[in-house]
Motif scaffolding. Structure first.
Motif: not given
Length: 554
Positions: A16-26, A44-52, A253-259
């Protein structure tokens, strides 16, 4: 609302801390998209925003910007990048050892060339036809010395003995032109040469000093090349699948996790790299022995064996020997006649040319001791720095290539999220990776390529040990003993053939004229070279030992 297993929610809470101030917004995946494109992959096929992230097989299965295809591509990329890091580090070591070899080889060859040139320049005017009619004898000597230095399979003592025998035969005939000297008479002359000592003490002294100097020089030069070749071969060893997964987790993996801003924790990086390079670390002991042995021989080259003085004055000693023969011509001739009988009188007259050329001759040789001292000091400094290469490689890669964080950073990437890394750092080598938390290492399956190179180091160290005490060493098939292929530095086929006798008086080389290298440490006069068959048997036993524990657990 999507429903996930309770374990997944625990992971979400942990991250959860990794999501910072984004709250529930991907969060946006712009950073990963930029990185992915920069690595040469299609967006091609790369997500624009986080996915599960339930689909992830290497990275933590939290929210992610990586698809399965991206994870696989990043894993392959991490493997190639890490292997490139290894090769780059290895090239630096290779360059150091190759540069040292090039410097010493150039110095040694220059010594030999200058001595030969001085002989060719001075002898015609000093000795006249005593030299001009025997030029090939002198050229053959220097040719044999170079062949020995280049690791040809010749016996150095026999090469020197043959030179003095041939020179005595030629000069005795020239100094006694009034007699007909047959081949049988020359054979008798050669048999009594050691007793009559026509050249004084020069042959014995030169054989002792030159043999030690040449043995040390060629062992040192070959040792530098073997060290470089071992690094090259080990740097080409591919990563295991478990290592590739661990490197992917560390780097991408840190890049994939948004870190992306979180650098890997230092201890985490060390465990990953030590697990990946477990086999390489096992080179450490024999590698250190090789470096120490090279430095020991370098000291001998500059000190007791005095390569500068011995090799650079070969022509001077030959001149002394010839002068001794001329000065004692009458007494030596008388002794030979007593032992071999009076030869038949020839129709040829006495040589007036010879009479003008009798007397003591003094030649000088320029010293290059200072250059040798600087060369040895530079070599020892570099070899000392390389001694710990294999066990310091993980920390070097982590600090300089992976750019891991400092040890006190509690907001670094620990393989799951931002935070401290708690597991202890593993020791060095394969056996110490049994509990490595980051890389699954099978300690019962050592890498055979690396085991072969460890054996290569042992063989070379033993050869240097023999050279350090003046024992001859056999470099026949040096690079093939354990690796199965040459390093590219052995002598050409046309230079490595055995020397053929050119006259009936020439003695054939004795197989054990000089003590040879054994396969285990420095030995006495009865030592022999470690045969290739024994090495193959040893490698086979290593293979069996590696496989047996697995069968026991099945």
């Amino acid at each position: 609302m999507r429903v996930f297993p309770w374990g997944f929610w625990l992971l979400c809470v942990a991250s959860a801390p990794a999501r910072g101030d984004s709250g529930s917004k991907a969060r946006s995946c712009a950073e990963v998209r930029q990185l992915y494109g920069a690595k040469g992959f299609s967006l091609s096929g790369v997500p624009q925003a986080e996915i599960s992230g339930e689909h992830l097989r290497i990275c933590p299965q939290g929210y992610t910007c990586c698809t399965s295809e991206m994870e696989e591509n990043f894993a392959n990329k991490s493997q190639s990048e890490f292997e490139a890091m290894m090769k780059e580090a290895g090239r630096s070591v290779q360059a150091t050892l190759t540069a040292q070899h090039r410097s010493f080889d150039s110095y040694f060859q220059d010594l030999l060339n200058k001595s030969e040139k001085a002989l060719y320049d001075a002898f015609p005017s000093i000795y006249g036809e005593l030299y001009t009619q025997n030029v090939k004898v002198f050229k053959d000597l220097y040719s044999e010395l170079r062949r020995y230095y280049r690791s040809s399979n010749i016996n150095l003592e026999e090469a020197l003995n043959e030179f003095w025998t041939r020179l005595l035969e030629r000069l005795f005939k020239l100094l006694n032109p009034q007699y007909h000297i047959s081949d049988e008479y020359l054979d008798c002359l050669a048999k009594h040469a050691e007793q009559h000592r026509p050249f004084g003490d020069v042959p014995r002294e030169l054989k002792v000093k030159a043999t030690r100097a040449f043995i040390a020089a060629r062992s040192y030069a070959q040792g530098l090349l073997v060290g470089s070749d071992v690094v090259r071969r080990v740097s080409q060893v591919s990563l295991s699948q478990e290592c590739t997964r661990a490197i992917m987790k560390l780097l991408y993996c840190p890049h994939c996790r948004g870190m992306a801003s979180a650098r890997p924790c230092n201890n985490y990086c060390l465990n990953v790299v030590k697990g990946c390079l477990a086999n390489q670390a096992d080179l450490n002991t024999e590698w250190r022995f090789l470096m120490d042995s090279l430095m020991g021989v370098a000291d001998r080259i500059h000190g007791p064996y005095s390569v500068d003085t011995v090799i650079g004055t070969i022509h001077v000693r030959i001149a002394e020997a010839i002068s001794n023969l001329q000065e004692n011509r009458d007494s030596i001739t008388s002794k030979v006649f007593q032992g071999c009988g009076n030869p038949k009188i020839s129709t040829k007259g006495s040589s007036s040319e010879d009479k003008k050329r009798r007397g003591k001759v003094t030649l000088e040789a320029k010293s290059s001791a200072q250059a040798l001292e600087m060369l040895v000091l530079d070599a020892k400094g570099n070899l000392t720095a390389l001694k710990t290469y294999w066990i310091t490689l993980p920390s070097s890669l982590c600090s300089k290539k992976v750019l891991a964080s400092s040890g006190s950073d509690d907001k670094c990437w620990n393989g799951m999220t931002k935070g401290s890394y708690l597991p202890q750092v593993m020791g060095d080598g394969l056996a110490n990776q049994i509990n490595n938390p980051e890389v699954e290492v099978d300690i019962t399956k050592p890498d055979m390529t690396i085991r072969q190179q460890i054996m290569q180091l042992k063989i070379m160290t033993n050869r240097l040990g023999n050279a350090n005490i003046g024992n001859d060493v056999d470099f026949q098939d040096t690079s093939d003993d354990v690796s199965g292929s040459g390093s590219g530095d052995s002598c050409p086929d046309d230079l490595c053939g055995k020397r053929l006798s050119k006259s009936p008086s020439t003695r054939q080389p004795e197989t054990n004229a000089i003590p040879k290298q054994s396969g285990h440490g420095v030995s006495g006069a009865s030592s022999r070279s470690l045969p290739s068959a024994s090495l193959l048997l040893l490698l086979l036993l290593l293979s069996v030992a590696a496989i047996a524990p697995q069968r026991l657990w099945r």
